[in-house]
Design a protein around this motif. Structure first.
Motif, PDB file in Angstrom:
ATOM      1  N   ARG A   1       0.851  -1.197   0.000  1.00  0.00           N
ATOM      2  CA  ARG A   1       0.000   0.000   0.000  1.00  0.00           C
ATOM      3  C   ARG A   1       0.880   1.239   0.000  1.00  0.00           C
ATOM      4  N   ASN A   2       0.404   2.278  -0.640  1.00  0.00           N
ATOM      5  CA  ASN A   2       1.101   3.562  -0.585  1.00  0.00           C
ATOM      6  C   ASN A   2       0.178   4.602   0.049  1.00  0.00           C
ATOM      7  N   VAL A   3       0.613   5.839   0.090  1.00  0.00           N
ATOM      8  CA  VAL A   3      -0.181   6.884   0.749  1.00  0.00           C
ATOM      9  C   VAL A   3      -1.512   7.094   0.039  1.00  0.00           C
ATOM     10  N   VAL A   4      -1.542   6.862  -1.286  1.00  0.00           N
ATOM     11  CA  VAL A   4      -2.803   6.996  -2.029  1.00  0.00           C
ATOM     12  C   VAL A   4      -3.803   5.943  -1.559  1.00  0.00           C
ATOM     13  N   SER A   5      -3.318   4.748  -1.267  1.00  0.00           N
ATOM     14  CA  SER A   5      -4.195   3.676  -0.788  1.00  0.00           C
ATOM     15  C   SER A   5      -4.885   4.085   0.511  1.00  0.00           C
ATOM     16  N   TRP A   6      -4.095   4.576   1.454  1.00  0.00           N
ATOM     17  CA  TRP A   6      -4.649   4.974   2.755  1.00  0.00           C
ATOM     18  C   TRP A   6      -5.572   6.180   2.603  1.00  0.00           C
ATOM     19  N   THR A   7      -5.175   7.149   1.790  1.00  0.00           N
ATOM     20  CA  THR A   7      -6.001   8.343   1.593  1.00  0.00           C
ATOM     21  C   THR A   7      -7.336   7.978   0.957  1.00  0.00           C
ATOM     22  N   THR A   8      -7.301   7.058  -0.018  1.00  0.00           N
ATOM     23  CA  THR A   8      -8.534   6.601  -0.667  1.00  0.00           C
ATOM     24  C   THR A   8      -9.504   6.016   0.359  1.00  0.00           C
ATOM     25  N   MET A   9      -8.968   5.211   1.279  1.00  0.00           N
ATOM     26  CA  MET A   9      -9.817   4.590   2.294  1.00  0.00           C
ATOM     27  C   MET A   9     -10.371   5.619   3.274  1.00  0.00           C
ATOM     28  N   VAL A  10      -9.521   6.494   3.766  1.00  0.00           N
ATOM     29  CA  VAL A  10      -9.974   7.500   4.749  1.00  0.00           C
ATOM     30  C   VAL A  10     -11.047   8.391   4.137  1.00  0.00           C
ATOM     31  N   ALA A  11     -10.770   8.909   2.934  1.00  0.00           N
ATOM     32  CA  ALA A  11     -11.723   9.812   2.281  1.00  0.00           C
ATOM     33  C   ALA A  11     -12.998   9.088   1.885  1.00  0.00           C
ATOM     34  N   GLY A  12     -12.859   7.872   1.353  1.00  0.00           N
ATOM     35  CA  GLY A  12     -14.032   7.124   0.896  1.00  0.00           C
ATOM     36  C   GLY A  12     -14.951   6.722   2.027  1.00  0.00           C
ATOM     37  N   LEU A  13     -14.396   6.266   3.141  1.00  0.00           N
ATOM     38  CA  LEU A  13     -15.211   5.901   4.294  1.00  0.00           C
ATOM     39  C   LEU A  13     -15.949   7.122   4.838  1.00  0.00           C
ATOM     40  N   SER A  14     -15.256   8.244   4.909  1.00  0.00           N
ATOM     41  CA  SER A  14     -15.885   9.458   5.420  1.00  0.00           C
ATOM     42  C   SER A  14     -17.016   9.926   4.513  1.00  0.00           C
ATOM     43  N   ARG A  15     -16.785   9.912   3.198  1.00  0.00           N
ATOM     44  CA  ARG A  15     -17.832  10.333   2.255  1.00  0.00           C
ATOM     45  C   ARG A  15     -19.080   9.460   2.373  1.00  0.00           C
TER      46      ARG A  15
END
Length: 549
Positions: free
Chosen positions: A140-154
């Motif tokens: 995983r890279n930072v994009v992977s984690w950011t995708t999850m954080v942002a997607g779950l919040s949305r």
């Protein structure tokens, strides 16, 4: 280059194709594709990938798929970028099933391949599927984690979004400004101040400046967590503010009831030569709604249309109806709705109905309810609104008929819930909730609080109860409201004098509002309640809203 009789090479076409996509110029795109074919460069891996990418960005997914399908296997097998472009296009288009099929047969997958499919699942709302895929990623890279954080919040799973951010830090992955902004957004939506402070500390410790997306997210987080002065301090420190930053600050002042500061911020923005957009006007109109400034609101609404040529959205029209309605000018609200160039939607009729209920105009309330049920016959809101109205007017038979209709049509009422954050842990209570491990202690504390409040003159507002039941049962029903349970839990879980912050998903009822005022006095606490409309700061027996909400 063509006009100069020069033959473009394999490095020239990708730049031209990228420019065609950026210009949103389909005819130029097709011409460039034909030109690449003419000089036999359309099968070059670099050019081929750029062609597919251009079609995806232009919204011609079928053309991108055709480019992919017509690519010879020998050229396609080793071109992971081409696979990723098409995979990303399918996910963007919402065709997650085909994207998954493509993903499963990819000869080689990069981190970007996994990230695209995770994003597609989150976009569709399949949170469990996205988490399962994320957990199976080989790297995983930072994009992977950011995708999850942002997607779950949305998707409303803010608690899991913050947990995912914390996991990222445990894995020693350094977030970027988008990761930090997404985590702050999740904290804002929950009203989780302690978690927001932790994210802010991380941002400062890792060199993120309070500007851009991070600065705007901080202003929004502090505003929505009840700390409007902290939001203002961040705003004042920012070196660069765009229209989103100004909107966040104006909306913050508005929902906290500081209409003068909201208006001043709006004027400061114009002086800074930042052109207001529809979001800014919505924020400043909200300030008018919460302060009863009807004429000022109408003036701003006209300025938006005539001075800035901004076409009002349904949200702007709803603000004006709400503005008239809260002020008791119901006939003007109805006339405004009739004169609108667009058909009123469910939310707008709901705003009128709420005003009718507050001002006990049953005739107009019935009209509003009729339209609510016409627009969304399966939505519980219209039925509950009407039942509330009849109950308030003591028309029990009519209220019961509405309830029977709800039952016959299998329409369920959305439950009220309230969040409270204690030492970084969020606790959720529902109306009538007894599932909490400390339930007995919570209910005992609440009973004692109500008794003490009555000694100070508090009288339960039984009109808030929807059924024709005995007065004693009505009081029992009122004591089960989720914000009261959250308050009682806050009182037993925090130190004397400590501020209590509660977030509620519905508009606070009159009875809960009255109890919160008295509770702030007898307990010597500031109680900050955020409902779905605004903030209420209860202190020494008084609310910041001035009982206008």
């Amino acid at each position: 280059m063509f006009n100069s009789s020069l033959r473009p090479g394999r490095l020239a076409f990708p730049f031209a194709l990228k420019s065609a996509a950026a210009l949103s110029h389909p005819s130029l795109a097709f011409s460039l594709h034909a030109a690449a074919s003419k000089v036999s460069l359309d099968l070059d891996s670099f050019v081929r990938t750029s062609l597919a990418d251009m079609y995806v960005k232009l919204g011609f997914l079928d053309c991108a798929l055709k480019v992919f399908d017509e690519t010879p296997d020998s050229h396609r097998a080793g071109n992971v970028l081409l696979w990723n472009v098409v995979l990303n296009g399918l996910c963007r288009d919402g065709d997650v099933e085909r994207a998954r099929e493509l993903f499963d047969v990819m000869p080689e997958r990069s981190v970007a391949s996994w990230n695209s499919l995770v994003h597609g699942l989150l976009k569709r709302g399949d949170l469990d599927g996205a988490v399962e895929l994320f957990e199976g990623m080989p790297e995983r890279n930072v994009v992977s984690w950011t995708t999850m954080v942002a997607g779950l919040s949305r998707n409303g799973d803010n608690q899991r979004a913050v947990w995912m951010f914390d996991r990222m830090l445990e894995n020693e992955v350094r977030g970027n400004e988008f990761t930090v902004a997404a985590a702050l957004s999740a904290c804002a939506r929950m009203g989780a101040l302690e978690s927001g402070l932790r994210v802010h500390e991380y941002a400062l410790a890792n060199g993120f400046r309070e500007n851009g997306a991070v600065g705007t997210a901080l202003v929004d987080m502090y505003s929505k967590c009840g700390k409007i002065e902290c939001a203002s301090e961040v705003f004042d420190r920012m070196e660069r503010r765009d229209v989103l930053t100004w909107t966040a600050m104006i909306m913050g002042w508005a929902i906290h009831g500081h209409w003068r500061k909201a208006f001043q911020c709006f004027e400061d923005m114009k002086c800074a030569r930042v052109k207001p957009d529809d979001g800014v006007f919505l924020a400043v109109l909200m300030a008018c709604v919460h302060s009863g400034k009807v004429e000022k609101g109408l003036e701003l609404f006209d300025s938006m249309r005539f001075d800035y040529q901004i076409e009002p959205t349904m949200k702007h029209y709803t603000c004006i109806v709400d503005l008239f309605g809260r002020a008791g000018r119901l006939q003007e609200a109805l006339e405004f709705m009739k004169a609108m160039p667009v058909e009123p939607d469910f939310v707008l009729w709901g705003a009128l109905f709420s005003a009718c209920r507050a001002h006990k105009n049953i005739e107009m309330a019935e009209l509003a309810a009729e339209n609510l049920l016409r627009l969304k016959p399966s939505h519980s809101g219209g039925y509950v609104f009407l039942s509330n109205m009849y109950s308030s007017a003591r028309r029990w038979d009519d209220a019961e008929k509405v309830r029977i209709t709800m039952k016959d049509q299998s329409v369920g009422k959305s439950p009220g819930w309230s969040y409270i954050e204690i030492r970084g842990q969020t606790h959720c209570f529902y109306a009538g909730d007894r599932s909490h491990p400390q339930s007995n202690e919570i209910h005992n504390k609440l009973e004692g609080l109500v008794l003490r409040a009555k000694e100070q003159g508090y009288e339960p507002d039984r009109e808030c109860v929807l059924h024709d039941i005995e007065d004693e049962d009505k009081e029992d029903s009122l004591e089960c409201h989720s914000e009261k349970l959250a308050l009682a839990f806050g009182l037993i879980s925090t130190a004397d004098g400590e501020e209590i912050r509660i977030v509620k998903n519905l508009k606070v009822c009159g009875d809960c509002h009255s109890l919160m005022k008295v509770a702030s006095l007898i307990c010597g606490r500031e109680i900050v309640l955020r409902d779905n409309k605004r903030f209420h700061h209860f202190n020494s027996g008084v609310c910041s809203c001035g009982d206008y909400w």
